[in-house]
Design a protein around this motif. Structure first.
Motif, PDB file in Angstrom:
ATOM      1  N   ASP A  11      13.512  88.099 -18.397  1.00  0.00           N
ATOM      2  CA  ASP A  11      12.367  87.176 -18.394  1.00  0.00           C
ATOM      3  C   ASP A  11      11.629  87.262 -17.062  1.00  0.00           C
ATOM      4  N   GLY A  12      12.368  87.142 -15.964  1.00  0.00           N
ATOM      5  CA  GLY A  12      11.733  87.200 -14.653  1.00  0.00           C
ATOM      6  C   GLY A  12      11.087  88.539 -14.372  1.00  0.00           C
ATOM      7  N   ALA A  13      11.761  89.624 -14.779  1.00  0.00           N
ATOM      8  CA  ALA A  13      11.226  90.966 -14.525  1.00  0.00           C
ATOM      9  C   ALA A  13       9.921  91.195 -15.272  1.00  0.00           C
ATOM     10  N   ARG A  56       7.754  88.926 -16.520  1.00  0.00           N
ATOM     11  CA  ARG A  56       6.665  88.083 -16.028  1.00  0.00           C
ATOM     12  C   ARG A  56       6.115  88.636 -14.708  1.00  0.00           C
ATOM     13  N   SER A  57       7.006  89.171 -13.884  1.00  0.00           N
ATOM     14  CA  SER A  57       6.554  89.785 -12.634  1.00  0.00           C
ATOM     15  C   SER A  57       5.783  91.062 -12.905  1.00  0.00           C
ATOM     16  N   LEU A  58       6.263  91.855 -13.872  1.00  0.00           N
ATOM     17  CA  LEU A  58       5.566  93.088 -14.210  1.00  0.00           C
ATOM     18  C   LEU A  58       4.155  92.797 -14.701  1.00  0.00           C
ATOM     19  N   ARG A 102       2.160  90.741 -13.610  1.00  0.00           N
ATOM     20  CA  ARG A 102       1.299  90.560 -12.443  1.00  0.00           C
ATOM     21  C   ARG A 102       1.042  91.871 -11.699  1.00  0.00           C
ATOM     22  N   GLU A 103       1.777  92.901 -12.036  1.00  0.00           N
ATOM     23  CA  GLU A 103       1.587  94.194 -11.394  1.00  0.00           C
ATOM     24  C   GLU A 103       0.680  95.128 -12.182  1.00  0.00           C
ATOM     25  N   GLY A 148       2.303  88.427 -19.561  1.00  0.00           N
ATOM     26  CA  GLY A 148       3.494  87.794 -19.017  1.00  0.00           C
ATOM     27  C   GLY A 148       4.069  86.714 -19.910  1.00  0.00           C
ATOM     28  N   PRO A 176      -4.307  86.208 -11.891  1.00  0.00           N
ATOM     29  CA  PRO A 176      -3.512  87.408 -11.615  1.00  0.00           C
ATOM     30  C   PRO A 176      -4.201  88.706 -12.017  1.00  0.00           C
ATOM     31  N   SER A 177      -3.496  89.672 -12.478  1.00  0.00           N
ATOM     32  CA  SER A 177      -3.987  91.046 -12.581  1.00  0.00           C
ATOM     33  C   SER A 177      -5.304  91.201 -13.330  1.00  0.00           C
ATOM     34  N   GLN A 223      -1.985  85.017 -17.616  1.00  0.00           N
ATOM     35  CA  GLN A 223      -0.842  84.709 -16.750  1.00  0.00           C
ATOM     36  C   GLN A 223      -1.203  83.776 -15.600  1.00  0.00           C
TER      37      GLN A 223
END
Length: 445
Positions: free
Chosen positions: A135-137, A139-141, A143-144, A184, A404-405, A440
């Protein structure tokens, strides 16, 4: 966007100047079109699951170019991460690093989708750790991602798998331009119920749908999108909006119903009209809503009570009537808001009403499921509407840049696409879900 900024920084000499000056350059999002491909290039499937090959075969049947394990030097339109059988965080490394290498090959507007399982209180610590870590990975991805690409996830409850209708429906939604402003986010496939449409271009064919607050803005866009997807529409709004409501109805061949959703007999009027004129009632979209913003210290009863009455109390009352009528397979989709999740200054009344929608949806899921139906909600973030167009240009531009992105507000169409999907039979297994359509970000109303 409502202004010319995105056009200026993405075309001609101004594009070169913006790049030279290091100005933010919001990407052009890949949105849905009936003739556009599902993905803008091949899809790479990483990881092994019990039915991985069958999933790949299904993707091939969707006219996708599927690569397994290694895409070579191909430019990719999509990436699927099969993570549902992982049992320890140490197992994430190889797959996530392989995904990282593949990210360099994604084209603008690409989609990354993970398929995993939700962390449960009853899981062993290592199992819960890897599942929550995904989940954390992801959601972070999200934003990348760059170039309008997005990253989202699908969670499989016990008893569901890669080929459950809800899994395939959610995967196709995330792949397509329908999810342009969804980033995300996770959808949980809770049951094996539902069915994919015979024609993906007309997923609502044969359905009768009602949209409240349909005279303008997001409501009008929802009505147009559901009609495009094959539904017969009943558009509803206040008598004062009759002229605008008629214009929407004429565009899509809908019938109109002028009423106040706070009326005690609103649900009965809707059922009588839909069933009497069209033979059934299959989808209800609770879109009607108002804002009466004020700091709580300056709030009065009229402002507070009117927002609660329209935005949540009316929905609760109508849903009770719909459930009592035992309408077969009824799918209800409500408009929530990111304000109901994260709050917003000067919107205690509005946030309470939209948080109430989220609570209502989660609590009502079992009741609708018992009748073969479902209920879900969409929570928009910063969406470009007539209301946001009144915000000063500088304030709007800054608000978009901190997103974000994607670096831009969404469009009413983006909300409508999510509602159409959640109202379809393919989303039956997603009962009780709240899907954020916010790029996101928790900015917006």
């Amino acid at each position: 966007m409502a202004d010319k900024y995105m056009e200026l920084v993405n075309t001609g000499m101004t594009k070169k100047l913006a790049k030279l000056l290091g100005l933010p350059r919001p990407p052009r999002l890949r949105r849905y079109g009936e003739t556009t491909p599902l993905l803008p290039g091949p899809v790479l499937v990483l990881g092994s699951s019990a039915r991985a090959q069958e999933l790949s075969d299904t993707l091939v049947s969707w006219d996708l170019d599927v690569r397994r394990h290694d895409a070579g030097d191909a430019k990719l339109g999509g990436l699927v991460l099969l993570l549902d059988e992982l049992t320890h965080p140490e197992q994430l490394s190889a797959l996530m690093l392989a995904a990282g290498a593949a990210l360099r090959q994604l084209v603008p507007g690409a989609r990354v989708v993970s398929i995993s399982r939700p962390a449960l209180d009853t899981d062993a610590p290592a199992l819960a750790a890897v599942r929550q870590g995904i989940d954390g990975a992801m959601r972070s991805l999200g934003r990348e991602m760059r170039g309008g690409a997005t990253a989202n996830g699908i969670l499989l409850n016990e008893g569901t798998d890669l080929l459950s209708p809800g899994t395939l429906g959610a995967l196709r939604f995330f792949f397509s331009g329908r999810s342009a402003y969804v980033d995300g986010q996770f959808l949980t496939v809770r049951t094996t119920e539902g069915a994919l449409p015979q024609d993906f271009r007309k997923p609502l064919a044969g359905k009768v749908a009602v949209v409240t607050g349909a005279a303008r803005g997001i409501g009008a866009s929802i009505a147009r999108t559901l009609a495009r997807d094959g539904a017969q529409l009943v558009v509803v709004d206040m008598p004062a909006a009759g002229e605008a409501l008629a214009a929407v109805a004429n565009q899509i061949g809908a019938t109109t119903l002028q009423l106040d959703v706070t009326a005690k007999d609103a649900a009965q009027q809707i059922m009588d009209h839909a069933i009497g004129r069209h033979g059934s009632l299959d989808i209800v979209v609770h879109n009607a809503g108002i804002t009466r913003d004020k700091l709580l210290a300056n709030m009065d009863a009229a402002r507070w009570d009117s927002v609660i009455a329209v935005n949540i109390a009316s929905q609760l009352r109508m849903n009770e009537v719909f459930l009592a009528a035992k309408l077969p397979g009824l799918r209800v989709v409500s408009l929530a808001s990111t304000s109901g999740i994260a709050g917003n200054r000067g919107q205690t009344n509005y946030a309470a009403s939209k948080g109430g929608v989220i609570g209502m949806v989660r609590s009502s899921a079992k009741l609708f499921a018992e009748q073969g139906g479902s209920i879900a909600a969409v929570a928009p973030g910063f969406i470009e509407t007539e209301m946001t167009a009144k915000i000063p240009l500088g304030t709007r531009t800054v608000a978009r840049m901190v997103l974000p992105s994607l670096m831009q507000g969404g469009l009413p169409q983006d909300v409508a696409e999510a509602i159409s999907f959640l109202g379809s039979d393919a989303a039956a297994g997603l009962n009780g879900q709240v899907l954020r359509v916010c790029g996101q970000s928790l900015v917006g109303a």
